[in-house]
Design an enzyme around this catalytic site. Sequence first.
Site, PDB file in Angstrom:
ATOM      1  CB  ALA A  61      -0.885  -0.009   1.238  1.00  0.00           C
ATOM      2  N   GLY A 102       0.822  -5.034   0.972  1.00  0.00           N
ATOM      3  CA  GLY A 102      -0.277  -5.142   0.024  1.00  0.00           C
ATOM      4  C   GLY A 102       0.163  -5.750  -1.303  1.00  0.00           C
ATOM      5  CD  GLU A 105      -2.268  -7.679   2.646  1.00  0.00           C
ATOM      6  OE1 GLU A 105      -2.002  -6.490   2.364  1.00  0.00           O
ATOM      7  OE2 GLU A 105      -2.949  -8.008   3.625  1.00  0.00           O
ATOM      8  CD  GLU A 125       1.314  -5.417   5.655  1.00  0.00           C
ATOM      9  OE1 GLU A 125       2.133  -6.270   6.065  1.00  0.00           O
ATOM     10  OE2 GLU A 125       0.737  -5.509   4.556  1.00  0.00           O
TER      11      GLU A 125
HETATM   12  N1  3HC Z   1       4.583   3.168  -0.348  1.00  0.00           N
HETATM   13  C1  3HC Z   1       5.082   4.316  -0.819  1.00  0.00           C
HETATM   14  N2  3HC Z   1       6.398   4.569  -0.961  1.00  0.00           N
HETATM   15  C2  3HC Z   1       7.227   3.588  -0.602  1.00  0.00           C
HETATM   16  C3  3HC Z   1       6.787   2.353  -0.110  1.00  0.00           C
HETATM   17  C4  3HC Z   1       5.386   2.152   0.003  1.00  0.00           C
HETATM   18  N3  3HC Z   1       4.862   1.021   0.450  1.00  0.00           N
HETATM   19  N4  3HC Z   1       7.856   1.599   0.163  1.00  0.00           N
HETATM   20  C5  3HC Z   1       8.938   2.330  -0.155  1.00  0.00           C
HETATM   21  N5  3HC Z   1       8.553   3.530  -0.613  1.00  0.00           N
HETATM   22  C6  3HC Z   1       9.396   4.621  -1.101  1.00  0.00           C
HETATM   23  C7  3HC Z   1      10.291   5.199  -0.014  1.00  0.00           C
HETATM   24  O1  3HC Z   1       9.565   6.161   0.761  1.00  0.00           O
HETATM   25  C8  3HC Z   1      11.415   5.787  -0.827  1.00  0.00           C
HETATM   26  O2  3HC Z   1      10.927   6.983  -1.363  1.00  0.00           O
HETATM   27  P1  3HC Z   1      11.930   8.211  -1.688  1.00  0.00           P
HETATM   28  O3  3HC Z   1      12.945   7.687  -2.650  1.00  0.00           O
HETATM   29  O4  3HC Z   1      11.016   9.228  -2.251  1.00  0.00           O
HETATM   30  O5  3HC Z   1      12.520   8.586  -0.367  1.00  0.00           O
HETATM   31  C9  3HC Z   1      11.548   4.804  -1.992  1.00  0.00           C
HETATM   32  O6  3HC Z   1      10.325   4.059  -2.028  1.00  0.00           O
HETATM   33  C10 3HC Z   1      12.679   3.835  -1.838  1.00  0.00           C
HETATM   34  O7  3HC Z   1      12.593   3.238  -0.551  1.00  0.00           O
HETATM   35  P2  3HC Z   1      13.898   2.688   0.169  1.00  0.00           P
HETATM   36  O8  3HC Z   1      14.904   3.775   0.284  1.00  0.00           O
HETATM   37  O9  3HC Z   1      13.443   2.012   1.406  1.00  0.00           O
HETATM   38  O10 3HC Z   1      14.411   1.654  -0.920  1.00  0.00           O
HETATM   39  P3  3HC Z   1      14.998   0.202  -0.764  1.00  0.00           P
HETATM   40  O11 3HC Z   1      15.263  -0.239  -2.132  1.00  0.00           O
HETATM   41  O12 3HC Z   1      16.082   0.194   0.247  1.00  0.00           O
HETATM   42  O13 3HC Z   1      13.799  -0.678  -0.153  1.00  0.00           O
HETATM   43  C11 3HC Z   1      11.588  -1.567   0.078  1.00  0.00           C
HETATM   44  C12 3HC Z   1      12.608  -0.908  -0.877  1.00  0.00           C
HETATM   45  C13 3HC Z   1      12.089  -2.933   0.481  1.00  0.00           C
HETATM   46  C14 3HC Z   1      10.273  -1.676  -0.660  1.00  0.00           C
HETATM   47  C15 3HC Z   1      11.455  -0.685   1.345  1.00  0.00           C
HETATM   48  O14 3HC Z   1      11.208   0.641   0.940  1.00  0.00           O
HETATM   49  C16 3HC Z   1      10.358  -1.086   2.276  1.00  0.00           C
HETATM   50  O15 3HC Z   1      10.541  -1.938   3.108  1.00  0.00           O
HETATM   51  N6  3HC Z   1       9.199  -0.441   2.111  1.00  0.00           N
HETATM   52  C17 3HC Z   1       8.101  -0.623   3.055  1.00  0.00           C
HETATM   53  C18 3HC Z   1       7.283  -1.804   2.675  1.00  0.00           C
HETATM   54  C19 3HC Z   1       6.088  -1.876   3.559  1.00  0.00           C
HETATM   55  O16 3HC Z   1       6.129  -1.643   4.742  1.00  0.00           O
HETATM   56  N7  3HC Z   1       4.969  -2.249   2.955  1.00  0.00           N
HETATM   57  C20 3HC Z   1       3.735  -2.354   3.661  1.00  0.00           C
HETATM   58  C21 3HC Z   1       2.933  -1.144   3.412  1.00  0.00           C
HETATM   59  S1  3HC Z   1       1.451  -1.166   4.368  1.00  0.00           S
HETATM   60  C22 3HC Z   1       0.422  -2.158   3.500  1.00  0.00           C
HETATM   61  O17 3HC Z   1       0.773  -2.696   2.495  1.00  0.00           O
HETATM   62  C23 3HC Z   1      -0.958  -2.263   4.051  1.00  0.00           C
HETATM   63  C24 3HC Z   1      -1.732  -3.365   3.427  1.00  0.00           C
HETATM   64  O18 3HC Z   1      -1.629  -4.523   4.183  1.00  0.00           O
HETATM   65  C25 3HC Z   1      -3.188  -3.012   3.304  1.00  0.00           C
END
Ligand code: 3HC
Length: 693
Positions: A61, A102, A105, A125
């Site tokens: 997400a 997501g 998912e 999450e």
């Molecule tokens: N949404 C929006 N932006 C995201 C994102 C996401 N889920 N995940 C990463 N980004 C963005 C970061 O903010 C960053 O943006 P920027 O360059 O503008 O600062 C860019 O992507 C790169 O991120 P990283 O520097 O962390 O890049 P890496 O390559 O080191 O890592 C990654 C990539 C493994 C995807 C890492 O960013 C990460 O772990 N992201 C979080 C993933 C996460 O927590 N997902 C769950 C979201 S909640 C959800 O899905 C709810 C659902 O269950 C309904």
Amino acid sequence: MTAQYHVCDGVAVITLDNPPVNGLGHSTRIAVVEGMTRALDNSAVGAIVLTGSGKAFSGGADIREFGTPKALQEPSLHTVIEIIEASAKPVIAAIHAVAMGGGLELALGCHYRLAVKGTRIALPEVSLGLLPGAGGTQRLPRAIGLEAALNMIVSGKTVPAERLADTRLFDQLVDADVLDAAIRFARHIAHTAETHPKVRDLPVRHANAEAYLGFARATVAASSGPFPAPVQCVEAVAASLKPFDQGLRGERDRFMQLLGTSEARALRHAFLGERAASRIADVPAGTPVREVAKVAVIGAGMMGGGIGMNFLNAGIPVTVLETNADALERGVATIRRNYENSAKKGKLTQEAVEARMSLLSTTLSYRDIQDADLVIEAVFEDLSVKEIVFRTLDEVMKPGAILASNTSTLDLDRVASFTRRARDVVGLHFFSPANVMKLLEVVRGRETAPDVLATVMQLAKKIAKVAVVSGVCDGFIGNRMLEQYSRQAGFLLDEGALPEQVDRAIEKFGFAMGPFRMIDMAGNDIAWAIRKRRAVERPDFNYSKAGDLLCEMGRFGQKAGAGWYDYKAGDRKAYPSAVVDEMIVRHSKDLGIARRPISDEEIVERLVYALVNEGALILEEGIASKASDIDMVYLNGYGFPKAHGGPMLYADQVGILNVARSMRRYAKGYQGHAWQIACSLQQLADDGKGFND
Ligand code: 3HC
């Protein structure tokens, strides 16, 4: 469009196209639904492949949308997944690089999944204070088993796709070109299968689910501290034993509850704030960076050694320079001992220890470091000592080398003025122990060149630090704020509190360690020396005298076996000290203060709001460029509780109006002059806004 659509020989391909990581924001969800509709309406299409462009299948997400109406606008991720799952035409996920949250998912809602080996799989999450809210807690247990799913969901940990190769999560793992493989798979399946499997129809099996879940509930509850999400994750996964739709409804309710918690907001703030800290307004992305292949560190003490280890860990050769051979030998022995300890704990192999040590060289001569790309000075914190080092560096270092100082308090512009290349000078303020602490304050001098800043910010990522840029001022961001916090701690003693009460109150709030235990560890003599210097520099700036009286008693802290607390040999525990308490009470009497009971609430407010007010001044002066930078400093370098997201976000959550009101009350009390409310804080209070709005 944030998803592309094309048809290739009877197979529709929907490609998520929302850089940087194909976050499933509102526009992307719309685009996927549109793609599905076109594919379902096209009789020439027999199967659908869902894939991602760029560096991820999907990171989940869109975190940036949380807290905005878009996060919940239809089509929700639930709706998208329902449409995919209900499709009569098979939908195949072609997964590469990253499938998280997501994103995973979404893939679980597809009928088939192919992935490239090495793809990082996670439901992270929980790290954002949430649980998987689009069916993850119901489908993952069905795909990989109850225990494996619970572990992944509660820990949020990433696993490589290969580790799940034998589960129902993947139909095929490929070495490369997953899209090509998925299109071939799609054509085959479209012609050979009448119906297509749905993960929701799989059973969740466990030989002794009740006993296992009882154990999981107890262990997770005991280890999740102030965060509600881990326990909620267990409950949501436990509900996967119920009928699918019932479990899904429960998951949705729990997700919505968590989404609004202050803990989730704090963790989200930390995630986005860490990444935002690396963006500098006037240093655009794409600014050329200098190559850093060799690093030199001046000083082999605790700090110098710790700094060097960061680069050795990242595979960058380091030369340590000292003024005498004994100091060098001791420094190298400490580095080796640190690595050997990690090896004993199983965190490093012996080969890795040797590989890192082989990148380390030592010297007594500046000639041997002149071709380093970056040199970091970690010598005694005294301007005249720094002057000698920087004049020498200016003489010997190759053109283009970055000259960094690890100073924590001195004026970086003065340091830069000792060279004829102020553009190459930057502050790199590591925190002790430098190989462990995540924070790096990058101090930007008046003349520091943009490419120097861009280089060190990139390098910080490589050595796994959270880098925050600070302008030049006394104490930079972190220590300047800490001074106000420590002052309030001292005034509280004068008025009626005792060290143990102050520490207990702020530790209950979530700080790793209260101010008195902390200073006992760091050394009261060091703080005493700083106060003496400050008395000359800023005579208007007063402190409680209790700290000086303590030092006059020779109670310098843990190292002396006595400080604010008593210490016993071989025991690091702090025991309240009757003599210190007596000294504090006597001191109040000498000041003519009638001691009063002070509530824990007042202690927390005064310590934290002192940080907030100084933080506001730091923002006004442009020393920090955004409030979240200040929070990242406090979360990563000063043990501020993660659940509160840093002082500035905490103030936002309390409400700036309430913060200002409390400050005004304290301004009428003892040493009230310390509460000069920052104009910007008052303005936010008047406008009903927050630092992070
Ligand atoms: N949404 C929006 N932006 C995201 C994102 C996401 N889920 N995940 C990463 N980004 C963005 C970061 O903010 C960053 O943006 P920027 O360059 O503008 O600062 C860019 O992507 C790169 O991120 P990283 O520097 O962390 O890049 P890496 O390559 O080191 O890592 C990654 C990539 C493994 C995807 C890492 O960013 C990460 O772990 N992201 C979080 C993933 C996460 O927590 N997902 C769950 C979201 S909640 C959800 O899905 C709810 C659902 O269950 C309904």
